[in-house]
Design a protein around this motif. Structure first.
Motif, PDB file in Angstrom:
ATOM      1  N   VAL A  50       0.839  -1.199   0.000  1.00 59.55           N
ATOM      2  CA  VAL A  50       0.000   0.000   0.000  1.00 59.55           C
ATOM      3  C   VAL A  50       0.876   1.252   0.000  1.00 59.55           C
ATOM      4  CG1 VAL A  50      -1.695   1.318   1.323  1.00 59.55           C
ATOM      5  CG2 VAL A  50      -1.954  -1.155   1.088  1.00 59.55           C
ATOM      6  N   TYR A  51       1.951   1.223   0.778  1.00 58.82           N
ATOM      7  CA  TYR A  51       2.882   2.365   0.803  1.00 58.82           C
ATOM      8  C   TYR A  51       3.488   2.612  -0.581  1.00 58.82           C
ATOM      9  CZ  TYR A  51       7.264   4.883   1.625  1.00 58.82           C
ATOM     10  OH  TYR A  51       8.306   5.781   1.555  1.00 58.82           O
ATOM     11  N   LEU A  52       3.730   1.528  -1.337  1.00 57.76           N
ATOM     12  CA  LEU A  52       4.312   1.654  -2.672  1.00 57.76           C
ATOM     13  C   LEU A  52       3.279   1.982  -3.743  1.00 57.76           C
ATOM     14  CD1 LEU A  52       6.856  -1.333  -2.586  1.00 57.76           C
ATOM     15  CD2 LEU A  52       7.349   1.097  -2.304  1.00 57.76           C
ATOM     16  N   GLY A  53       2.007   2.150  -3.343  1.00 57.79           N
ATOM     17  CA  GLY A  53       0.982   2.591  -4.284  1.00 57.79           C
ATOM     18  C   GLY A  53      -0.023   1.544  -4.701  1.00 57.79           C
ATOM     19  N   ALA A  54       0.018   0.354  -4.117  1.00 54.32           N
ATOM     20  CA  ALA A  54      -0.907  -0.711  -4.503  1.00 54.32           C
ATOM     21  C   ALA A  54      -2.252  -0.536  -3.795  1.00 54.32           C
ATOM     22  CB  ALA A  54      -0.321  -2.074  -4.165  1.00 54.32           C
ATOM     23  N   GLY A  55      -3.316  -1.073  -4.426  1.00 50.57           N
ATOM     24  CA  GLY A  55      -4.643  -1.087  -3.827  1.00 50.57           C
ATOM     25  C   GLY A  55      -4.960  -2.458  -3.246  1.00 50.57           C
ATOM     26  N   ALA A 112       8.786   4.391 -10.623  1.00 50.88           N
ATOM     27  CA  ALA A 112       7.902   3.837 -11.652  1.00 50.88           C
ATOM     28  C   ALA A 112       8.601   3.917 -13.012  1.00 50.88           C
ATOM     29  CB  ALA A 112       6.584   4.598 -11.680  1.00 50.88           C
ATOM     30  N   GLU A 121       4.947  -0.130 -11.761  1.00 49.29           N
ATOM     31  CA  GLU A 121       4.949   0.551 -10.475  1.00 49.29           C
ATOM     32  C   GLU A 121       5.944  -0.126  -9.533  1.00 49.29           C
ATOM     33  OE1 GLU A 121       3.397   3.245  -9.897  1.00 49.29           O
ATOM     34  OE2 GLU A 121       1.987   3.355 -11.584  1.00 49.29           O
ATOM     35  N   TRP A 123       5.586  -1.421  -6.684  1.00 51.46           N
ATOM     36  CA  TRP A 123       5.095  -2.620  -6.004  1.00 51.46           C
ATOM     37  C   TRP A 123       5.238  -3.878  -6.849  1.00 51.46           C
ATOM     38  CZ3 TRP A 123       1.350  -4.633  -9.026  1.00 51.46           C
ATOM     39  CH2 TRP A 123       0.520  -3.769  -9.758  1.00 51.46           C
TER      40      TRP A 123
END
Length: 443
Positions: A50-55, A112, A121, A123
């Motif tokens: 989540v910190y790396l941008g994942a949902g 990215a 990304e 993640w």
């Protein structure tokens, strides 16, 4: 069954463990080192994603990839072991796992990458790291079961597994505490130190096993006969295993839907930390991520305190009731976790979560009995193949559970995801209660 029944105690499994033959002991010590590294990192990776941008759906896909690895790697690991020998196979898998930890660490520093049609990304590299980090962990399942079966009387299989499990899962107790100390303020950037320490443990485990492991009399690599044997092994599963496999698959599918999201319930939905007032030290405020680490240690402390007594109790009441208790805790925990803090009045949320995770530790109490029930009906010398076949079927069916849970979490409702998981798990519990069979030696 022996006429003399020893009194179960907390340190009994450790004494029995350290009386094992050298190669099994070295293998288990390496497992302890890798367990430290993996448990320090893996349970916290969803929040890292989540910190790396994942949902949420990506977190579910990450759990699904873990299921794929758990289903596939043991067989291919066995094939490689047959080709190059156990010692060198273990060393190769150890270094691959170490490299996987390093990729996890590097993910935080990789920006990215725009490839035009698609953007990689940061993640994404966590997925790549998982493919490598889980190599050593997934390789030794069949060999571990086979070794314990060969070295233990049939009527005491549960105690044999309790010895190795108690030692290995001590790492599960220590690892989250290390993380809780390091991420006391917040997960990032201190979690990068956790990943670095995980690399150190993996390197030490790999080097130690390569230098100390003597594989001349070991049969780990000889327990598998390649892909061509898989179909025959699946057809040859002992009849008592079939209802256990069906029930276990329901329970594990349910757990797979929500397991990766336990940390997100604490850090994202509830956002509950912990404030401790300690003599001399003073007041310590733990972040939600650090509190989750403490909860995991409480869970594992209960597991360590109950595994050996539960294995001894199984000699009186049979394996089935003990396994059934573990299944029930697995099944009911998701709905308790997602609804308990919201709807149970009069109890502080912090203490309620501590109680819930302590209760969750009871699912491990049935683990030695479960392993005994898996490998017990196998013919002597076929424990590895039976175990590999069992986990291949279970793992293959459980594969989509993480993706399903992630979809429901992100696009529908987390509460619905956890509720459905408990319903599926309870189907497995009821099925096992009705059709599960007892291992003859425990009747």
């Amino acid at each position: 069954m022996s006429t003399e029944r020893e009194t179960a105690d907390l340190f009994g499994p450790f004494r029995q463990f350290f009386s094992l033959q050298r190669d099994v002991l070295v293998l288990s010590l390496a497992m302890f080192a890798f367990s430290l590294g993996f448990q320090m990192t893996n349970r916290f990776l969803p929040d890292y994603l989540v910190y790396l941008g994942a949902g949420g759906f990506v977190v579910g896909l990450f759990a699904t990839l873990g299921n794929v690895i758990g289903a596939v790697y043991p067989y291919y690991g066995g094939i490689i072991s047959d080709r190059v020998g156990s010692r060198y196979a273990l060393t190769v898998f150890g270094f691959l796992s170490t490299f996987g930890f390093a990729i996890w660490l590097g993910s935080a520093y990789i920006p990215a990458i725009d490839l035009g049609a698609v953007v990689l990304e940061p993640w994404v590299w966590v997925f790549v790291g998982l493919l490598l980090a889980q190599c050593w962990k997934s390789f030794g399942i069949g060999g571990h079961y086979a070794i314990v079966k060969q070295a233990t009387e049939p009527s005491r299989l549960a105690q044999g597994f309790a010895s190795t499990e108690t030692f290995r899962r001590t790492a599960f107790l220590i690892a989250p505490l290390i993380v809780a100390v390091l991420v006391a303020d917040e997960l990032m950037p201190d979690f990068l130190w956790v990943l670095a320490i995980g690399i150190v443990f993996a390197v030490l485990g790999t080097i130690a096993q390569h230098l100390l492991y003597e594989a001349d009399e070991d049969s780990v690599g000889k327990e598998f006969e390649g892909v061509g044997q898989i179909v025959d092994d699946l057809r040859a599963l002992p009849d008592p295993l079939r209802p256990l496999l069906v029930a276990d698959t329901f329970v594990r599918f349910a757990n797979g839907m929500v397991y990766a999201f336990f940390i997100l319930v604490i850090t994202q939905l509830l956002e509950i930390g912990l404030t401790l007032s300690l003599p001399v030290v003073g007041t310590i405020d733990l972040s939600p991520a650090a509190f989750f680490g403490l909860l995991l240690s409480i869970e594992m402390l209960v597991a360590l305190l109950t595994m050996a007594p539960a294995a001894k109790i199984a000699e009186y009441v049979g394996l089935k009731p003990v396994v059934g208790l573990g299944f029930f805790v697995y099944a009911i925990f998701p709905v308790l976790l997602i609804f308990g803090p919201q709807y149970v009045g009069g109890i502080d949320e912090t203490w309620l979560l501590i109680a819930l995770f302590a209760f969750s530790g009871l699912r491990f109490a049935g683990l030695p009995a479960h392993k005994a029930l898996v490998v017990g009906p196998a013919e002597q010398g076929a424990g590895g193949r039976v175990t590999g076949s069992y986990y291949l079927i279970r793992g293959a069916i459980v594969i989509p559970s993480g993706a399903l849970g992630g979809f429901l979490w992100q696009f529908v409702d987390p509460e619905l995801s956890f509720t459905i998981a408990t319903v599926i798990g309870m189907i497995g519990v009821v099925y096992f209660a009705l059709f599960g069979q007892e291992f003859e030696a425990y009747r």
